[in-house]
Each structure stands twice: as structure tokens, then as C-alpha cells.
Motif scaffolding. Structure first.
Motif, short mmCIF file in Angstrom:
data_model
loop_
_atom_site.label_atom_id
_atom_site.label_comp_id
_atom_site.label_asym_id
_atom_site.label_seq_id
_atom_site.Cartn_x
_atom_site.Cartn_y
_atom_site.Cartn_z
N PHE A 235 -48.48 98.96 -26.67
CA PHE A 235 -48.70 99.96 -27.71
C PHE A 235 -48.62 101.40 -27.22
O PHE A 235 -48.73 102.33 -28.02
N LEU A 236 -48.43 101.62 -25.93
CA LEU A 236 -48.36 102.97 -25.38
C LEU A 236 -47.05 103.25 -24.65
O LEU A 236 -46.60 104.40 -24.59
N THR A 274 -60.85 99.80 -20.48
CA THR A 274 -61.37 99.85 -21.84
C THR A 274 -62.11 101.15 -22.11
O THR A 274 -61.99 101.74 -23.19
N LEU A 277 -59.54 103.71 -22.66
CA LEU A 277 -58.92 103.50 -23.97
C LEU A 277 -59.82 104.06 -25.07
O LEU A 277 -59.32 104.71 -26.01
N GLU A 278 -61.10 103.85 -24.95
CA GLU A 278 -62.03 104.36 -25.97
C GLU A 278 -62.04 105.87 -26.02
O GLU A 278 -62.20 106.47 -27.09
N HIS A 281 -57.57 106.62 -26.68
CA HIS A 281 -56.84 105.94 -27.77
C HIS A 281 -57.78 104.97 -28.49
O HIS A 281 -57.54 103.75 -28.50
N ARG A 283 -58.20 104.11 -31.45
CA ARG A 283 -57.60 103.29 -32.51
C ARG A 283 -57.00 101.99 -31.96
O ARG A 283 -56.73 101.06 -32.72
N LEU A 284 -56.77 101.95 -30.64
CA LEU A 284 -56.14 100.77 -30.04
C LEU A 284 -57.13 99.75 -29.48
O LEU A 284 -56.72 98.67 -29.07
N ARG A 287 -56.97 96.36 -31.16
CA ARG A 287 -55.71 95.67 -30.89
C ARG A 287 -55.71 95.07 -29.49
O ARG A 287 -55.21 93.96 -29.26
N TYR A 288 -56.29 95.78 -28.53
CA TYR A 288 -56.38 95.25 -27.17
C TYR A 288 -57.34 94.06 -27.11
O TYR A 288 -57.08 93.08 -26.39
#
Length: 350
Positions: A235-236, A274, A277-278, A281, A283-284, A287-288
């Protein structure tokens, strides 16, 4: 910090000793800091290792059996690096501690000469850079790799190097000399060309453009250099347009091969990634969680899709997947550190 009688956990020495092998003792540790911009905030723990040739566990999917790791911890600070977990063996933090507490095996070259001379050693291929990067910033000060390369060359022992560090260019003459004596594989890791993504996910590394410049320099010097396109980050960095642009840049740099590997998230790395990511991103995150619900690896269908797309783009630009190294004396060496095996594998470059 656990130094005394620390065993290599999953690593076994080349001396054939049964049971865990102590890595170093309390009396051999010297801790240093350097007040220079490139090392500010980093602590170095200089140790005299007791073993340097490490056997890869039999259950591993890696395409090699032996490694040499002159450092533990890595200032590249890649948020996804699976080697983060190894810092917990020293009671060190697997997050910022992994990025800033670097263990330096100062006697790596002399110890390697001794172990290569052992009658037990059969001359097996030695892989470097598969745990943490042997050309991270610390190498600029400690200069362990010239002695290591020299020791391998003296024995005509085949070896390979995987790196994100452009410092490898310092040792170009040594690599060229070794390639005249034995099989030498060099591979540079470039997972994507997105500069904004690079600055947050691999903050301590040379830029993708600089790494591709190293590929070009190595190839022009007669050392065929492959690219490990790792990690492809779901997704990135995984859209067809992003994949095609990365493969195009890899081909333009003169790489002899490109091998894609999708991000995997082992314990230690998973938590740190993680958290990143928080922050960057959010929003992902969901999904992860769904994509990696089954464990450390992305689903097989996803991995196959990425591999198929990258191989298609590679064919378009005239390069292929990883190929075995050229035979001894052939001059130019091709391919990364061992052809990538089937199945979910990701070499680490923290």
C-alpha cells in the motif's frame, strides 16, 4: 546489559563445538561515544568476539549456510528490520536501542583468519549483510570490512555482500582483487525510489538514488551488481506505477538482476513498524492487521503478484531475476548473495 556468557542463540560457531557458544565476556567490552555529527546519539560497544563465522539454522530458508556479522544493531534505523529482535538478547531495546546502541566486533578480521584456517572449515560460501548492514556508518570509523575481505581473499573463499551502504565503494579495489581469486557476489538493496517514503522508513540510509549510483559504480568497475528490491511495502510502494519506476531506475543503473521481496514483520520488527505506521499512515493500520493476520508474511497470492509484476517490468527493461554468480576467474560477477529461493524470504538490512 547481558554480556557475560551470552550465547549466539540461533548462531553456531565454525569450530564444531557442541552447545551454545559464548560471544564475548564482560572484561572485553569497551563503551564509547563520539561527538561528531554522524555519530551523535550513538553508543558503540567494542567487544572481542569469540566466534565470527555463524552457521545459519537448518530450518532457515536462506540460500546460504554461513554468515559473518561484524556489527550488532544498525544506525540505518530501518523501521521494518527483522534483526531488531536480536538486540533483546543483550537486554537492549529493539526500537531506538537497536538504532543507536551498536556492538562492534573489533577483532572480526583476525578471528576470521583463524577460523578460515581451521581444518574443520571446508571453504563454504560466506554471506555478509544479511543480518545488519556491514557498511553502516560505524564501518567508516572502525574499518572492519577491508580485513574481512582480505581474509576471505587469502583463502580464495567465496563470499557475498548485501548492503544499503554506499561506503562499499571505498573497498572497490579490494572487491575487484578478491573477484580475481574467488566467486564474489554483490547486491545492493533498493526497495523503492520514493524519496518521501525513504526519509521516514529508512532514515539512516543513503538515498535510493545514491544506492543506485553505487550499483552503477560497481558495475562499471567490473563487479556485476544485483539489486534486491526489498522490501516492497504493501500500500506504500507496491502500485504498478511505483514498481515499474523502481525497476526502470534499477535497469538504468546497470544492475545485472533484480529480485523483489515483500515486507515481512517478525516479532520485534512488527511492533516497531506498527508504531511507525500509526504515526505516519494511520489509515493503513487496519489493512495491515488484515494482511498480516496469518503471521509474519504477506499472503502468498500477494507475494506472487508482486513477483510476477516485477519480473514483467524487468523483462521490459532488459534485466532478469537473480542469477548465480559467475565462475571463478570470469572477471565480472553476476547476481546477489545467492539466488533468492522459492517462498517467503526477506534478507535484513537494518
Amino acid at each position: 546489559m547481558r554480556w557475560d556468557n551470552l550465547s549466539g542463540d540461533t548462531e553456531g560457531g565454525a569450530d564444531g563445538a557442541a552447545g551454545p557458544l559464548a560471544l564475548f565476556g564482560t572484561g572485553s567490552v569497551v563503551t564509547r561515544t563520539f561527538d561528531t555529527p554522524e555519530f551523535r546519539g550513538i553508543t558503540f560497544h567494542e567487544v572481542r568476539a569469540r566466534s565470527i563465522l555463524n552457521r545459519v539454522p537448518g530450518a532457515s530458508r536462506m540460500p546460504f549456510e554461513w554468515t559473518v556479522n561484524p556489527y550488532r544493531g544498525c544506525s540505518h534505523a530501518c523501521v521494518y528490520c527483522f534483526a531488531r529482535k536480536t538486540h533483546s538478547y543483550l537486554d537492549l531495546d529493539t526500537g531506538l536501542g537497536f538504532d543507536s546502541q551498536i556492538v562492534v566486533k573489533t577483532n572480526a578480521a583476525e578471528l576470521l583468519r583463524k577460523e578460515l584456517a581451521s581444518p574443520r572449515w571446508t571453504g563454504a560460501h560466506v554471506a555478509m549483510g544479511t543480518n545488519v548492514d556491514c557498511y553502516q556508518r560505524a564501518e567508516g570509523r572502525y574499518r572492519l570490512m577491508p580485513g574481512i575481505i582480505g581474509a576471505l581473499r587469502e583463502r580464495a573463499n567465496p563470499f557475498s555482500i548485501l548492503t544499503k551502504g554506499t561506503l562499499i565503494l571505498r573497498d572497490l579495489p579490494l572487491l575487484a582483487g578478491a573477484a580475481r581469486e574467488t566467486e564474489v557476489g554483490v547486491c545492493v538493496s533498493v526497495g523503492f525510489t520514493d524519496a518521501a517514503l525513504w526519509r521516514t522508513v529508512e532514515p539512516g540510509t543513503p538515498s535510493p538514488a545514491a544506492r543506485l549510483g553505487a550499483v552503477r559504480a560497481l558495475t562499471e568497475a567490473g563487479i556485476g551488481c544485483g539489486v534486491l528490491m526489498a522490501p516492497v511495502i504493501p500500500f506504500l510502494s507496491d502500485s504498478p506505477e511505483q514498481l515499474r519506476e523502481t525497476v526502470r531506475a534499477v535497469a538504468a543503473a546497470g544492475a545485472v538482476s533484480v529480485t523483489p521481496l515483500v515486507l515481512h514483520l517478525r516479532p520485534g520488527a512488527r511492533e516497531w513498524f506498527t508504531a511507525w505506521l500509526e504515526r505516519h499512515h494511520p489509515r493503513l493500520v487496519g489493512r495491515y492487521q488484515r494482511m498480516y493476520a496469518g503471521g509474519a508474511y504477506a499472503p502468498t497470492w500477494y507475494q506472487r503478484r508482486i513477483t510476477r509484476q516485477v519480473h514483467g517490468f524487468a523483462a521490459e527493461f532488459g534485466i532478469g531475476p537473480a542469477r548465480p554468480a559467475a565462475t571463478r576467474g570470469g572477471g565480472r560477477r553476476q547476481g546477489p548473495p545467492g539466488a533468492a529461493p522459492e517462498g517467503p524470504v526477506q534478507l535484513a538490512l537494518g
